[in-house]
Design a protein around this motif. Structure first.
Motif, short mmCIF file in Angstrom:
data_model
loop_
_atom_site.label_atom_id
_atom_site.label_comp_id
_atom_site.label_asym_id
_atom_site.label_seq_id
_atom_site.Cartn_x
_atom_site.Cartn_y
_atom_site.Cartn_z
N LYS A 109 -20.17 0.93 72.88
CA LYS A 109 -20.34 -0.46 72.41
C LYS A 109 -19.89 -1.42 73.50
CE LYS A 109 -19.60 0.67 67.51
NZ LYS A 109 -18.77 0.43 66.31
N VAL A 110 -20.43 -2.62 73.43
CA VAL A 110 -20.06 -3.69 74.37
C VAL A 110 -19.63 -4.90 73.55
CG1 VAL A 110 -20.80 -5.18 76.25
CG2 VAL A 110 -21.72 -2.85 76.07
N TYR A 111 -18.48 -5.44 73.87
CA TYR A 111 -17.97 -6.62 73.17
C TYR A 111 -17.62 -7.70 74.20
CZ TYR A 111 -17.18 -3.25 69.39
OH TYR A 111 -17.33 -2.27 68.45
N GLN A 112 -17.62 -8.94 73.74
CA GLN A 112 -17.13 -10.05 74.56
C GLN A 112 -16.22 -10.91 73.68
OE1 GLN A 112 -20.15 -12.15 76.76
NE2 GLN A 112 -18.72 -13.66 77.59
N LYS A 118 -27.95 -4.59 75.63
CA LYS A 118 -29.32 -4.11 75.79
C LYS A 118 -29.42 -3.05 76.88
CE LYS A 118 -33.84 -5.75 77.38
NZ LYS A 118 -34.62 -6.93 77.84
N HIS A 119 -28.72 -3.26 78.00
CA HIS A 119 -28.86 -2.37 79.15
C HIS A 119 -27.83 -1.24 79.19
CE1 HIS A 119 -31.94 -4.63 81.41
NE2 HIS A 119 -31.39 -5.71 80.86
N LEU A 120 -26.63 -1.47 78.65
CA LEU A 120 -25.55 -0.50 78.85
C LEU A 120 -25.23 0.36 77.63
CD1 LEU A 120 -22.98 -2.47 81.04
CD2 LEU A 120 -24.78 -0.90 81.75
N SER A 121 -25.77 0.06 76.48
CA SER A 121 -25.50 0.90 75.31
C SER A 121 -26.01 2.32 75.56
CB SER A 121 -26.17 0.31 74.06
OG SER A 121 -25.58 -0.91 73.72
N ARG A 123 -16.84 6.54 75.52
CA ARG A 123 -16.51 7.90 75.07
C ARG A 123 -16.37 8.75 76.32
NH1 ARG A 123 -20.68 8.71 72.54
NH2 ARG A 123 -21.79 10.22 73.83
N THR A 124 -15.13 9.11 76.65
CA THR A 124 -14.84 9.85 77.88
C THR A 124 -14.43 11.27 77.53
OG1 THR A 124 -12.50 9.28 77.94
CG2 THR A 124 -14.03 7.68 78.87
N PHE A 125 -14.18 12.06 78.57
CA PHE A 125 -13.76 13.45 78.36
C PHE A 125 -12.35 13.53 77.79
CE2 PHE A 125 -16.96 13.77 81.79
CZ PHE A 125 -17.85 14.61 81.14
N GLU A 126 -11.59 12.42 77.94
CA GLU A 126 -10.24 12.39 77.39
C GLU A 126 -10.21 11.72 76.01
OE1 GLU A 126 -7.28 10.84 79.95
OE2 GLU A 126 -7.74 12.20 81.61
N GLY A 127 -11.39 11.42 75.47
CA GLY A 127 -11.48 10.75 74.18
C GLY A 127 -12.00 9.33 74.35
N GLY A 128 -11.82 8.51 73.32
CA GLY A 128 -12.29 7.13 73.37
C GLY A 128 -11.38 6.27 74.23
N GLY A 129 -11.96 5.26 74.83
CA GLY A 129 -11.20 4.34 75.65
C GLY A 129 -11.91 3.01 75.75
N LYS A 130 -11.14 1.92 75.88
CA LYS A 130 -11.71 0.59 76.01
C LYS A 130 -11.44 0.07 77.42
CE LYS A 130 -9.37 -0.92 72.50
NZ LYS A 130 -8.79 -1.79 71.46
N LEU A 131 -12.51 -0.16 78.17
CA LEU A 131 -12.38 -0.70 79.52
C LEU A 131 -12.49 -2.22 79.43
CD1 LEU A 131 -12.09 -0.12 82.55
CD2 LEU A 131 -14.59 -0.05 82.68
N LEU A 132 -11.42 -2.89 79.80
CA LEU A 132 -11.37 -4.35 79.73
C LEU A 132 -11.62 -4.93 81.11
CD1 LEU A 132 -8.86 -6.59 77.87
CD2 LEU A 132 -9.10 -6.89 80.33
N LEU A 149 -15.78 -2.69 77.24
CA LEU A 149 -16.72 -1.57 77.13
C LEU A 149 -16.03 -0.45 76.37
CD1 LEU A 149 -18.16 -1.44 80.78
CD2 LEU A 149 -19.00 -2.76 78.83
N GLN A 150 -16.49 -0.20 75.15
CA GLN A 150 -15.96 0.92 74.37
C GLN A 150 -16.64 2.18 74.88
OE1 GLN A 150 -13.64 0.90 71.60
NE2 GLN A 150 -13.70 3.09 72.09
#
Length: 587
Positions: A26-29, A81-84, A40-49, A37-38
């Motif tokens: 997911k992408v939020y602003q 639109k582009h990154l999901s 899903r990584t190999f270490e689990g979920g993570g939010k990149l701010l 950027l929400q």
């Protein structure tokens, strides 16, 4: 700034370790200058701010929850639109600048595989976030830069992305000992730490001081060969570790425990310091409270303006009313003058303008009586003059009663507005602010048309805070008067315990028993500490807190939302610990 190129390199290494190969869910602003950027990584979920604002720019993973707007901005819509579902392929720091490129693999409108790049420029007030295709053509930019903003570099959709203008400095990662000493020879009497920041790219002042802490403030020319070698060893050791993806993020504190500096390496120059497992954890610690306070301050500006103006207006009105009430005490004088005129009517005639009459109530020690000078209206008869003074007396008597009522209302309004000011300090989200606006509209201090701006919908359930005590008891905390009223009169049972800072504005705190036995003393202390922390006494070493059961509370007749009356209670004195209370927080 502390978020220098070295810190960005440490963040890039962490993103590579955690995020490479992960997918964007997911992408939020949540803010105008912040993208989440929400993943899903190999270490689990993570939010990149990614924060590209001018005050607190940065990039890194975060555990802080942020509230998202009902209607996402256009930039966010395009990123969705582009990154999901896009896969993070690479993370690259351009040169040793504060520019980080995140390259994703995704699919275009036709379903073919393609590349997209999200470029974060973390450069203070010039920070920006730019989205390009695989060839570098700009598809969107968070903060467009045209000719009216900069003549050196434009950043607009449709243009090709170009790096910011290069600085006339050297990359600290590519400097051997011979080059380093040669540059030192040419430095002259420049202080060694300032020479490093002036000569090399991306070195913040605090990191330069750390490299040269053995040399002190000495100029470069005054350093011995051993001191020069020591400076170079620190310099090369720090950046060699950074190239290997190794960093020890550190926050330094002053004697009062206030955070004053942070860096990607241990700051031995400070006695009080704390190292973190990764740069993202440090950024959450450093910026978490600052971001929340900045967001609330920015969004609450209009509410604060309304409340401050209303508070000043009510105080001014109270001052005038109290002065008028003091003048009403002259009413007894008017009555006395009327009585004297009536008693001496036989001595008075129409046309007299002044008369001196004996006051038999004012007896002197020698047995004589005082005299009272009375101004008369020459156009009126003595009886009419007496009636004139009686009329003034009756008017002042009526005014005294009405003014007392108005002063009582004004004092309630002041107490209410002070409670709103306290609520603004503890507000954590746009929802909290929307509830305060709704509350002000209900109380008549704000226009209802301004209650929920930007199409924001009203929540049916106030967003109160929830804690869990050491022994598992739920504690609810209202952050404004609507939340206070909801948790106290809607959620709490009659046997639950209610807490509030003594004789001052603050949050209602309710400890729910939920069929359990009465909590231990430790839980009472924790609940009382929460009430003390979220009150006008925030920051005080010791705070008195009243507590009682909900059955002893009554709504104040005609009072504002959240105001209660109680006569049966206990009191406790607590010293709230912010970190301990934060650890009890559930939502």
């Amino acid at each position: 700034m502390a978020f220098d190129a070295g810190f960005l390199a440490a963040v890039a290494a962490e993103i590579k370790r955690i995020g490479l190969g992960g997918r964007v869910e997911k992408v939020y602003q949540p803010e105008r200058d912040t993208v989440l950027l929400q993943m899903r990584t190999f270490e689990g979920g993570g939010k990149l701010l990614i924060n590209a604002g001018s005050s607190n720019p940065r990039i890194g993973f975060t555990a802080i929850s942020m509230e998202n707007p009902q209607n996402p901005p256009q930039f966010c819509v395009l990123l969705r639109k582009h990154l999901s579902g896009a896969k993070l392929l690479s993370v690259e720091q351009l040169g040793f600048e504060r520019v980080l490129v995140l390259e994703f693999e995704t699919r275009d409108e036709m379903g073919f595989s393609c590349r997209r790049r999200l470029i974060a420029e973390i450069m203070g007030k010039y920070s920006n976030l730019i989205f390009t295709d695989g060839e570098g053509r700009i598809l969107a930019v968070l903060r467009p830069v045209d000719f009216t903003t900069s003549t050196k570099r434009q950043v607009l959709p449709g243009m090709r992305y170009e790096m910011p203008p290069p600085q006339d400095k050297r990359d600290p990662r590519n400097c051997d000992a011979a080059t380093f000493f040669a540059l030192m020879d040419a430095a002259g009497d420049y202080p060694v730490d300032k020479w490093i920041t002036k000569t090399f790219l991306g070195v913040s002042a605090v990191v330069a001081r750390e490299m040269t802490r053995g040399a002190g403030d000495a100029p470069v020319s005054a350093l011995s060969q051993d001191e020069r070698q020591s400076v170079f060893d620190f310099f090369s050791g720090i950046y060699h570790a950074l190239e290997q993806g190794e960093s020890i993020p550190c926050i330094a504190y002053d004697e009062n425990g206030k955070a004053v500096e942070y860096a990607f390496t241990t700051l031995y120059q400070y006695e009080h310091r704390r190292n973190f497992e990764g740069p993202s954890a440090l950024l959450d610690e450093w910026f978490g409270t600052r971001d929340r306070e900045a967001r609330v301050r920015q969004r609450a500006a209009d509410v604060l303006h309304i409340v401050n103006n209303a508070h000043a207006r009510v105080l001014h009105k109270l001052e005038l009313q109290r002065g008028e009430l003091a003048r009403c005490e002259e009413g007894e004088t008017f009555r006395k003058m009327g009585d004297l005129i009536v008693a001496n009517c036989y001595r008075l005639e129409r046309g007299m303008t002044r008369v001196s009459l004996t006051d038999y109530e004012d007896m002197k020690e020698d047995g004589s009586f005082g005299e009272v000078e009375i101004e008369l209206d020459a156009r009126l008869s003595p009886t009419a003059n007496a009636q004139r003074f009686y009329k003034k007396y009756n008017k002042s008597k009526t005014a005294r009663v009405e003014l007392a009522k108005q002063i009582e209302i004004g004092e309630r309004d002041v107490a209410y507005l002070e409670s709103v000011l306290t609520a603004l300090k503890t507000a954590e989200s746009p929802t909290d602010l929307a509830e305060i606006r709704e509350e002000l509209a209900r109380s008549g201090f704000a226009s209802r048309s301004k209650v929920l701006p930007n199409g924001q919908k009203k929540n049916s359930v106030p967003a109160f805070a929830e804690y869990r005590t050491s022994n598992g008891y739920r504690v609810l905390c209202g952050k404004n008067n609507l939340q206070n009223e909801y948790i106290t009169h809607k959620l709490a049972e009659r046997s639950d315990f209610w807490f509030h800072a003594k004789n001052m504005p603050g949050s209602h705190v309710v400890m729910l028993l939920e069929g359990k036995e009465e909590p231990p003393a430790e839980d009472f202390t924790e609940a009382a500490s929460i009430a003390a922390l979220f009150s006008a006494a925030e920051g005080a070493p010791m705070t008195d807190v009243d507590y009682t059961t909900v059955r002893h509370l009554k709504k104040a007749p005609g009072g504002a939302p959240g105001f209660v009356i109680y006569h049966t209670n206990w009191s406790a004195t607590v010293s709230p610990d912010k970190e301990k209370i934060a650890a009890l927080r559930v939502k």
